[in-house]
Enzyme design. Structure first.
Site, PDB file in Angstrom:
ATOM      1  N   GLN A  16     -18.196  -7.138   0.719  1.00  0.00           N
ATOM      2  CA  GLN A  16     -17.374  -8.030  -0.090  1.00  0.00           C
ATOM      3  C   GLN A  16     -16.899  -9.261   0.669  1.00  0.00           C
ATOM      4  OE1 GLN A  16     -14.521  -4.760  -0.782  1.00  0.00           O
ATOM      5  NE2 GLN A  16     -12.917  -6.309  -0.599  1.00  0.00           N
ATOM      6  N   HIS A  50       0.840  -1.199   0.000  1.00  0.00           N
ATOM      7  CA  HIS A  50       0.000   0.000   0.000  1.00  0.00           C
ATOM      8  C   HIS A  50       0.877   1.253   0.000  1.00  0.00           C
ATOM      9  CE1 HIS A  50      -2.642  -2.981   2.253  1.00  0.00           C
ATOM     10  NE2 HIS A  50      -3.441  -2.622   1.261  1.00  0.00           N
ATOM     11  N   ARG A  53      -3.436 -10.130   5.133  1.00  0.00           N
ATOM     12  CA  ARG A  53      -3.766 -11.389   5.814  1.00  0.00           C
ATOM     13  C   ARG A  53      -2.519 -12.210   6.160  1.00  0.00           C
ATOM     14  NH1 ARG A  53      -8.511 -10.954   2.114  1.00  0.00           N
ATOM     15  NH2 ARG A  53     -10.355 -10.935   3.410  1.00  0.00           N
ATOM     16  N   GLY A  76      -3.812  -2.295  -7.077  1.00  0.00           N
ATOM     17  CA  GLY A  76      -2.648  -3.176  -7.130  1.00  0.00           C
ATOM     18  C   GLY A  76      -2.891  -4.353  -8.065  1.00  0.00           C
ATOM     19  N   ASP A  81      -4.271  -7.910  -6.870  1.00  0.00           N
ATOM     20  CA  ASP A  81      -5.659  -8.347  -7.008  1.00  0.00           C
ATOM     21  C   ASP A  81      -6.059  -8.150  -8.468  1.00  0.00           C
ATOM     22  OD1 ASP A  81      -6.344  -8.882  -4.106  1.00  0.00           O
ATOM     23  OD2 ASP A  81      -5.513  -6.874  -4.009  1.00  0.00           O
TER      24      ASP A  81
HETATM   25  P1  AMP Z   1      -6.699  -4.021   0.270  1.00  0.00           P
HETATM   26  O1  AMP Z   1      -6.543  -3.087   1.400  1.00  0.00           O
HETATM   27  O2  AMP Z   1      -6.161  -5.393   0.524  1.00  0.00           O
HETATM   28  O3  AMP Z   1      -8.081  -4.012  -0.307  1.00  0.00           O
HETATM   29  O4  AMP Z   1      -5.763  -3.455  -0.889  1.00  0.00           O
HETATM   30  C1  AMP Z   1      -5.853  -2.143  -1.289  1.00  0.00           C
HETATM   31  C2  AMP Z   1      -5.120  -1.942  -2.587  1.00  0.00           C
HETATM   32  O5  AMP Z   1      -3.744  -2.254  -2.412  1.00  0.00           O
HETATM   33  C3  AMP Z   1      -5.639  -2.831  -3.696  1.00  0.00           C
HETATM   34  O6  AMP Z   1      -5.652  -2.114  -4.910  1.00  0.00           O
HETATM   35  C4  AMP Z   1      -4.640  -3.936  -3.717  1.00  0.00           C
HETATM   36  O7  AMP Z   1      -4.545  -4.561  -4.967  1.00  0.00           O
HETATM   37  C5  AMP Z   1      -3.356  -3.206  -3.370  1.00  0.00           C
HETATM   38  N1  AMP Z   1      -2.376  -4.160  -2.845  1.00  0.00           N
HETATM   39  C6  AMP Z   1      -2.602  -5.168  -1.965  1.00  0.00           C
HETATM   40  N2  AMP Z   1      -1.478  -5.879  -1.782  1.00  0.00           N
HETATM   41  C7  AMP Z   1      -0.524  -5.323  -2.572  1.00  0.00           C
HETATM   42  C8  AMP Z   1       0.847  -5.634  -2.840  1.00  0.00           C
HETATM   43  N3  AMP Z   1       1.485  -6.640  -2.258  1.00  0.00           N
HETATM   44  N4  AMP Z   1       1.518  -4.832  -3.710  1.00  0.00           N
HETATM   45  C9  AMP Z   1       0.895  -3.801  -4.315  1.00  0.00           C
HETATM   46  N5  AMP Z   1      -0.392  -3.479  -4.112  1.00  0.00           N
HETATM   47  C10 AMP Z   1      -1.092  -4.227  -3.252  1.00  0.00           C
END
Ligand code: AMP
Length: 461
Positions: free
Chosen positions: A234, A210, A360, A320, A323
């Site tokens: 979700q 992030h 996670r 990111g 996903d």
């Molecule tokens: P989340 O909080 O898990 O919903 O992720 C928020 C954003 O951060 C989403 O666009 C994810 O794809 C991105 N993200 C999560 N993990 C990573 C990672 N390891 N590298 C880059 N972006 C990430």
């Protein structure tokens, strides 16, 4: 321990009033008090007009605190004492700290009156206050002698003209990340932004992935905003909504460090008020893989992304690649529903052993963590075979499955897909995405990697 939202007025008419204010903000920001934001610095006459008082420099800080009102007041008085305030010269205020409001509490005790009796009458309080919390409602009280008042409304009621000063060092360092809790707070903030606005949508529990995306948004846009919301829509009934990690203070610190100017962190009721009944039903790219494993997951993702998109009105939205299917679904939605603004896809940030960072990952015990590296390694195996000339997806997938067996507890899917449509690719003729999901212990791991057939030179062709 619950954290209360409170507002502190800071004023000084000393010769070194800018420094006094900066030091006071820094002194406030410790031991049970965190400064979430500070309004602009305003200079103007003391109200009610007091001969000899001169001009006063003021700001208002929004704080989150675990201190009860009496303890918070004590802290303010200690900071005043340390700043050399004496009661000898009544008009000389090296530093004046007032507890303006504490949640929606009304307190009327000797020495402690909340809301502050004159807080809704002073322009030098209301102006900076409406910078940090325009929609805050100052509760009605006998002490103020007024009905409940919205800060911004009271600020618009006139008063002496004030000059705006540069923010003290403290605020310039970014201490003043704006925490926007409601749609109104966000709307007001958004209306005052100039230039391009970049938005990073997250569920919190932030990590270096992030951080990299935030930093990119901040570098590419004039202003960068993060949203922080664990979206109940979700999560499936048997998923980890309740135990999803929540690390708000650390998240704000990370966002601030990587260039965010504001964070929108609403309660579920702000996004989904009573009577909410309209959902986005994504087809196409949402159908296989995660969509098949987690029914309604992308319906929840698309609905929240659309709402956050409408509210933040981004010039660029950062997602990111980690996903990948989410990227495909959101891109398809933006196209189908005519959303303005560009989607920027950021590369996956990984641990040194290849494991993709994920909120996670913190659930793993040591043994599980060691096994977790198998997923990215299996994708790398597919990439290596593809580069060696294996073009049949079924063969590549079988190699990955063989690599995973024995390390993970269950394989949900391994596939080669077209990244835009998320449909299977049977024969590799150009770059495609290898995607995989597997379970280790109670954690479901998701990863992907671009793979491509060997590049043939023009001579060979
Ligand atoms: P989340 O909080 O898990 O919903 O992720 C928020 C954003 O951060 C989403 O666009 C994810 O794809 C991105 N993200 C999560 N993990 C990573 C990672 N390891 N590298 C880059 N972006 C990430």
């Amino acid at each position: 321990m619950t954290t209360a939202r409170a507002f502190i007025g800071l004023g000084s008419n000393a010769a070194d009033r800018d420094q006094q204010t900066g030091r006071a903000l820094a002194a406030l920001d410790r031991d049970g008090v965190r400064v979430a934001g500070a309004g602009g610095l305003v200079l103007g006459p003391y109200e009610p007009l007091t001969p000899g008082a001169g001009d006063v420099l003021n700001t208002v800080a929004e704080v989150r605190t675990t201190l009860a009102p009496p303890a918070l007041l004590e802290r303010l008085q200690a900071i005043e004492r340390d700043a050399g305030r004496t009661r000898d010269e009544p008009h000389q205020r090296a530093l004046d700290l007032d507890l303006l409001a504490y949640e929606d509490r009304v307190i009327d005790e000797p020495g402690l009156r909340v809301p502050h009796p004159r807080c809704t009458q002073r322009r030098f309080v209301l102006d900076p206050w409406s910078d940090v919390a325009p929609t805050f409602v100052v509760p009605a009280s006998e002490a103020t002698g007024r009905a409940a008042t919205v800060v911004e409304h009271a600020a618009s009621q006139g008063g002496p003209a004030l000059t705006r000063h540069a923010l003290p060092d403290f605020a310039e360092r970014g201490k003043g990340i704006r925490i926007l809790r409601t749609r109104d707070d966000l709307g007001h903030w958004r209306a005052t932004q100039e230039g391009t606005v970049g938005v990073l949508m997250t569920m919190g529990a932030l990590h270096a992935g992030h951080a990299a995306n935030m930093q990119r948004a901040a570098a590419e846009c004039d202003v960068a905003l993060a949203t922080l919301f664990v979206n109940p829509l979700q999560f499936g009934a048997d998923e980890d909504l309740d135990r999803y990690p929540r690390t708000f203070d650390d998240d704000c610190a990370l966002l601030l460090e990587h260039g965010a100017t504001a964070v929108y962190a609403p309660e579920p009721s702000d996004l989904y008020p009573e009577g909410f009944a309209t959902y986005v039903d994504p087809g196409g790219a949402a159908q296989g893989y995660e969509g098949a494993e987690r029914p309604d997951h992308f319906r929840g993702v698309a609905t929240v992304v659309l709402k956050l998109w409408q509210r933040t009105r981004p010039d660029r939205v950062y997602f990111g690649r980690k996903d990948a299917q989410q990227v495909a679904v959101v891109t398809q939605m933006a196209r189908d529903l005519d959303l303005e603004g560009d989607i920027v896809v950021c590369p996956t940030i990984r641990e040194p052993d290849g494991l993709a960072l994920s909120s996670r990952n913190r659930y793993f015990d040591n043994g599980e963590r060691a096994r977790a590296r198998a997923l990215s390694a299996a994708l790398a195996v597919m990439g290596a075979h593809a580069a060696d000339g294996v073009t049949t997806a079924a063969t590549l997938e079988a190699a990955a499955r063989a690599h995973l067996t024995g390390s993970v507890d269950a394989i949900d899917y391994v596939a080669v897909v077209d990244a835009d449509t998320m449909t299977p690719v049977a024969e590799l003729t150009g770059p495609a995405l290898a995607v995989a999901a597997a379970r280790i212990g109670s954690v479901r791991l998701l990863d992907n990697l671009w793979i491509a057939p060997p590049v043939r030179s023009a001579v060979e062709a």
